[in-house]
Design a protein around this motif. Structure first.
Motif, PDB file in Angstrom:
ATOM      1  N   PHE A   4       0.971  -1.030   0.117  1.00 29.91           N
ATOM      2  CA  PHE A   4       0.006  -0.045  -0.161  1.00 29.91           C
ATOM      3  C   PHE A   4       0.887   1.195  -0.015  1.00 29.91           C
ATOM      4  CE2 PHE A   4      -2.200   3.301   2.343  1.00 29.91           C
ATOM      5  CZ  PHE A   4      -3.293   3.589   1.878  1.00 29.91           C
ATOM      6  N   ILE A   5       1.760   1.274   0.799  1.00 28.35           N
ATOM      7  CA  ILE A   5       2.912   2.705   1.033  1.00 28.35           C
ATOM      8  C   ILE A   5       3.635   2.518  -0.447  1.00 28.35           C
ATOM      9  CG2 ILE A   5       4.550   3.518   2.129  1.00 28.35           C
ATOM     10  CD1 ILE A   5       3.541   2.099   4.728  1.00 28.35           C
ATOM     11  N   ASP A   6       4.182   1.676  -0.753  1.00 28.79           N
ATOM     12  CA  ASP A   6       4.826   1.573  -2.004  1.00 28.79           C
ATOM     13  C   ASP A   6       4.397   1.829  -3.270  1.00 28.79           C
ATOM     14  OD1 ASP A   6       7.219   1.637  -0.419  1.00 28.79           O
ATOM     15  OD2 ASP A   6       7.899  -0.466  -0.946  1.00 28.79           O
ATOM     16  N   ARG A   7       3.084   1.490  -3.395  1.00 20.81           N
ATOM     17  CA  ARG A   7       2.296   1.337  -4.834  1.00 20.81           C
ATOM     18  C   ARG A   7       0.833   2.016  -4.903  1.00 20.81           C
ATOM     19  NH1 ARG A   7       6.861  -0.002  -5.646  1.00 20.81           N
ATOM     20  NH2 ARG A   7       7.732  -1.707  -6.326  1.00 20.81           N
ATOM     21  N   VAL A   8       0.400   2.085  -3.801  1.00 16.81           N
ATOM     22  CA  VAL A   8      -0.899   2.565  -3.749  1.00 16.81           C
ATOM     23  C   VAL A   8      -1.142   4.082  -3.306  1.00 16.81           C
ATOM     24  CG1 VAL A   8      -3.278   2.382  -3.063  1.00 16.81           C
ATOM     25  CG2 VAL A   8      -1.900   0.285  -3.781  1.00 16.81           C
ATOM     26  N   LEU A   9      -0.461   4.103  -1.963  1.00 22.97           N
ATOM     27  CA  LEU A   9      -0.735   5.489  -1.439  1.00 22.97           C
ATOM     28  C   LEU A   9      -0.396   6.672  -2.143  1.00 22.97           C
ATOM     29  CD1 LEU A   9      -1.181   7.043   1.371  1.00 22.97           C
ATOM     30  CD2 LEU A   9       1.076   6.848   2.066  1.00 22.97           C
ATOM     31  N   LEU A  10       0.786   6.899  -2.661  1.00 24.89           N
ATOM     32  CA  LEU A  10       1.005   8.164  -3.326  1.00 24.89           C
ATOM     33  C   LEU A  10       0.211   8.454  -4.584  1.00 24.89           C
ATOM     34  CD1 LEU A  10       5.209   8.220  -3.081  1.00 24.89           C
ATOM     35  CD2 LEU A  10       3.409   8.980  -1.416  1.00 24.89           C
ATOM     36  N   PRO A  11      -0.028   7.549  -5.503  1.00 27.65           N
ATOM     37  CA  PRO A  11      -0.685   8.003  -6.648  1.00 27.65           C
ATOM     38  C   PRO A  11      -2.330   8.352  -6.035  1.00 27.65           C
ATOM     39  CG  PRO A  11       0.159   5.744  -7.045  1.00 27.65           C
ATOM     40  CD  PRO A  11       0.626   6.262  -5.700  1.00 27.65           C
ATOM     41  N   GLU A  12      -2.955   7.548  -5.109  1.00 33.89           N
ATOM     42  CA  GLU A  12      -4.242   8.104  -4.374  1.00 33.89           C
ATOM     43  C   GLU A  12      -4.168   9.398  -3.721  1.00 33.89           C
ATOM     44  OE1 GLU A  12      -7.242   6.404  -4.459  1.00 33.89           O
ATOM     45  OE2 GLU A  12      -6.117   5.321  -5.978  1.00 33.89           O
ATOM     46  N   LEU A  13      -2.891   9.880  -3.269  1.00 30.09           N
ATOM     47  CA  LEU A  13      -2.732  11.159  -2.547  1.00 30.09           C
ATOM     48  C   LEU A  13      -2.830  12.112  -3.939  1.00 30.09           C
ATOM     49  CD1 LEU A  13      -0.305  10.593   0.229  1.00 30.09           C
ATOM     50  CD2 LEU A  13      -2.535  11.402   0.392  1.00 30.09           C
ATOM     51  N   VAL A  14      -2.199  11.981  -4.803  1.00 25.30           N
ATOM     52  CA  VAL A  14      -2.220  12.799  -6.068  1.00 25.30           C
ATOM     53  C   VAL A  14      -3.650  12.888  -6.674  1.00 25.30           C
ATOM     54  CG1 VAL A  14      -1.314  12.974  -8.371  1.00 25.30           C
ATOM     55  CG2 VAL A  14       0.166  12.354  -6.676  1.00 25.30           C
ATOM     56  N   ARG A  15      -4.235  11.791  -6.719  1.00 24.42           N
ATOM     57  CA  ARG A  15      -5.579  11.557  -7.293  1.00 24.42           C
ATOM     58  C   ARG A  15      -6.535  12.586  -6.336  1.00 24.42           C
ATOM     59  NH1 ARG A  15     -10.766   9.319  -6.462  1.00 24.42           N
ATOM     60  NH2 ARG A  15     -10.059   8.195  -4.587  1.00 24.42           N
ATOM     61  N   ALA A  16      -6.266  12.409  -4.966  1.00 23.87           N
ATOM     62  CA  ALA A  16      -7.099  13.357  -4.195  1.00 23.87           C
ATOM     63  C   ALA A  16      -6.869  14.923  -4.290  1.00 23.87           C
ATOM     64  CB  ALA A  16      -6.813  13.002  -2.665  1.00 23.87           C
ATOM     65  N   LEU A  17      -5.493  15.241  -4.532  1.00 25.25           N
ATOM     66  CA  LEU A  17      -5.063  16.610  -4.869  1.00 25.25           C
ATOM     67  C   LEU A  17      -5.825  17.108  -6.073  1.00 25.25           C
ATOM     68  CD1 LEU A  17      -1.309  16.784  -4.130  1.00 25.25           C
ATOM     69  CD2 LEU A  17      -3.094  18.013  -2.925  1.00 25.25           C
ATOM     70  N   TRP A  18      -5.901  16.208  -7.232  1.00 24.21           N
ATOM     71  CA  TRP A  18      -6.630  16.563  -8.570  1.00 24.21           C
ATOM     72  C   TRP A  18      -7.911  16.911  -8.180  1.00 24.21           C
ATOM     73  CZ3 TRP A  18      -4.550  17.139 -13.447  1.00 24.21           C
ATOM     74  CH2 TRP A  18      -3.063  17.430 -13.712  1.00 24.21           C
ATOM     75  N   PHE A  19      -8.443  15.805  -7.414  1.00 22.79           N
ATOM     76  CA  PHE A  19     -10.075  16.121  -6.953  1.00 22.79           C
ATOM     77  C   PHE A  19     -10.538  17.396  -6.443  1.00 22.79           C
ATOM     78  CE2 PHE A  19     -14.048  15.626  -5.034  1.00 22.79           C
ATOM     79  CZ  PHE A  19     -14.869  14.782  -6.030  1.00 22.79           C
ATOM     80  N   VAL A  20      -9.610  17.701  -5.504  1.00 23.32           N
ATOM     81  CA  VAL A  20      -9.626  19.020  -4.361  1.00 23.32           C
ATOM     82  C   VAL A  20      -9.613  20.376  -5.347  1.00 23.32           C
ATOM     83  CG1 VAL A  20      -8.848  20.098  -2.469  1.00 23.32           C
ATOM     84  CG2 VAL A  20      -9.279  17.640  -2.365  1.00 23.32           C
ATOM     85  N   ALA A  21      -8.438  20.359  -6.185  1.00 19.17           N
ATOM     86  CA  ALA A  21      -8.041  21.596  -6.683  1.00 19.17           C
ATOM     87  C   ALA A  21      -9.170  22.199  -7.704  1.00 19.17           C
ATOM     88  CB  ALA A  21      -6.796  21.056  -7.630  1.00 19.17           C
ATOM     89  N   PRO A  22      -9.734  21.520  -8.452  1.00 13.55           N
ATOM     90  CA  PRO A  22     -10.744  22.217  -9.257  1.00 13.55           C
ATOM     91  C   PRO A  22     -12.006  22.837  -8.369  1.00 13.55           C
ATOM     92  CG  PRO A  22     -10.556  20.148 -10.146  1.00 13.55           C
ATOM     93  CD  PRO A  22      -9.775  20.172  -8.860  1.00 13.55           C
ATOM     94  N   TRP A  23     -12.264  22.300  -7.235  1.00 14.36           N
ATOM     95  CA  TRP A  23     -13.312  22.569  -6.366  1.00 14.36           C
ATOM     96  C   TRP A  23     -12.866  23.991  -5.613  1.00 14.36           C
ATOM     97  CZ3 TRP A  23     -13.571  21.941  -0.726  1.00 14.36           C
ATOM     98  CH2 TRP A  23     -14.894  22.248  -0.097  1.00 14.36           C
ATOM     99  N   LEU A  24     -11.493  24.107  -5.718  1.00 18.07           N
ATOM    100  CA  LEU A  24     -11.071  25.342  -5.030  1.00 18.07           C
ATOM    101  C   LEU A  24     -10.703  26.449  -6.173  1.00 18.07           C
ATOM    102  CD1 LEU A  24      -8.561  23.923  -2.516  1.00 18.07           C
ATOM    103  CD2 LEU A  24     -10.814  24.963  -1.834  1.00 18.07           C
ATOM    104  N   ASN A  25     -10.903  26.085  -7.300  1.00 16.25           N
ATOM    105  CA  ASN A  25     -10.412  26.715  -8.567  1.00 16.25           C
ATOM    106  C   ASN A  25      -8.990  27.089  -8.479  1.00 16.25           C
ATOM    107  OD1 ASN A  25     -10.729  27.971 -11.054  1.00 16.25           O
ATOM    108  ND2 ASN A  25     -11.483  30.033 -10.245  1.00 16.25           N
ATOM    109  N   ALA A  26      -8.286  26.053  -8.162  1.00 16.05           N
ATOM    110  CA  ALA A  26      -6.809  25.988  -8.417  1.00 16.05           C
ATOM    111  C   ALA A  26      -6.241  25.172  -9.189  1.00 16.05           C
ATOM    112  CB  ALA A  26      -6.343  25.733  -6.744  1.00 16.05           C
ATOM    113  N   GLN A  27      -4.900  25.160  -9.465  1.00 15.15           N
ATOM    114  CA  GLN A  27      -4.231  24.078 -10.166  1.00 15.15           C
ATOM    115  C   GLN A  27      -3.751  22.798  -8.976  1.00 15.15           C
ATOM    116  OE1 GLN A  27      -4.233  23.927 -13.642  1.00 15.15           O
ATOM    117  NE2 GLN A  27      -5.542  25.638 -13.522  1.00 15.15           N
ATOM    118  N   PRO A  28      -4.084  21.762  -9.553  1.00 18.87           N
ATOM    119  CA  PRO A  28      -3.414  20.668  -8.510  1.00 18.87           C
ATOM    120  C   PRO A  28      -1.884  20.956  -8.320  1.00 18.87           C
ATOM    121  CG  PRO A  28      -4.119  20.014 -10.832  1.00 18.87           C
ATOM    122  CD  PRO A  28      -4.540  21.229 -10.599  1.00 18.87           C
TER     123      PRO A  28
END
Length: 236
Positions: A4-28
């Motif tokens: 999870f830490i090596d393969r799953v976590l970091l891509p999922e954190l990036v996905r969360a950033l890319w989801f949150v950014a438009p909600w704030l009208n910001a670039q991820p």
């Protein structure tokens, strides 16, 4: 756990950033997660502290958050800069009074100003766009402490950036009702080169996202839950 830490976590954190950014009208690419707003503000002030020189001035308001004043005072003590706290007497007539209280204290020596979006103790909505425009006009960097701002007020990061805001920090556990330990820090491209994480780990030097995305083994689930939380909230 290692997979999870090596393969799953970091891509999922990036996905969360890319989801949150438009909600704030910001670039991820300009957004990173923090444990709380205090961590973000410590990060930002530490970055500016490295550039401050004796005689430079750092400005905030008397109605600002106590911990932020302490962070700024320490940075000034260590750098030789002047800590300037603008008195804002209460009750206050309105936004114009805040702007006019600040105006006489801005000059070419002002290098950093930190303003609240919504003050903690007095719940005042500050005219952050006007303050940012006026402050950035003298060449100072503008940081907004938005710990109580997100959802208490409309938040449009791109609009704030156009007004002169260089960085914005907010918490998710206030009006978004997220779990504790959910915060974000937005930093303009112009300021990103000087902003470094307080905890250095594997990703340093690759990108702004990479600098901050991993700060050791701990529970990242609060940040991972943000896309689901926002979907649920928007469903009401």
């Amino acid at each position: 756990p290692l997979r999870f830490i090596d393969r799953v976590l970091l891509p999922e954190l990036v996905r969360a950033l890319w989801f949150v950014a438009p909600w704030l009208n910001a670039q991820p690419q300009d957004l990173v997660f923090m444990q709380n707003a205090t961590t973000g503000l410590n990060t930002l002030v530490a970055a500016f502290e490295r550039t401050l020189r004796p005689g430079d001035e750092v400005l905030t308001l008397s109605i600002g958050y106590g911990a932020v004043k302490t962070i700024l005072r320490r940075a000034c003590e260590r750098s030789g800069a002047v800590y300037r706290e603008v008195p804002v007497p209460l009750p206050i007539a309105g936004p114009d009074a805040v702007v006019e209280a600040v105006r006489p204290h801005l000059n070419a020596r002002t290098k950093l100003a930190v303003y609240d979006h919504v003050t903690s103790n007095s719940a005042l909505i500050l005219p952050v766009e006007r303050l940012a425009t006026m402050t950035s006009a003298v060449g100072a960097a503008v940081v907004i402490d938005g710990a109580h701002g997100m959802l208490a007020q409309p938040l449009d990061i791109s609009r704030l950036a156009l007004a002169g805001v260089g960085a914005y920090v907010s918490n998710g556990h206030k009006w978004l009702c997220s779990t504790k330990g959910t915060s974000f820090m937005w930093v303009s491209r112009a300021l990103q080169p000087v902003v470094q994480p307080l905890i250095v780990s594997h990703g340093l030097g690759r990108s702004f996202t990479s600098d901050f995305i991993w700060d050791g083994c701990h529970d990242y689930s609060a940040h991972l839950s943000l896309p689901t939380l926002i979907r649920v909230r928007e469903g009401f």
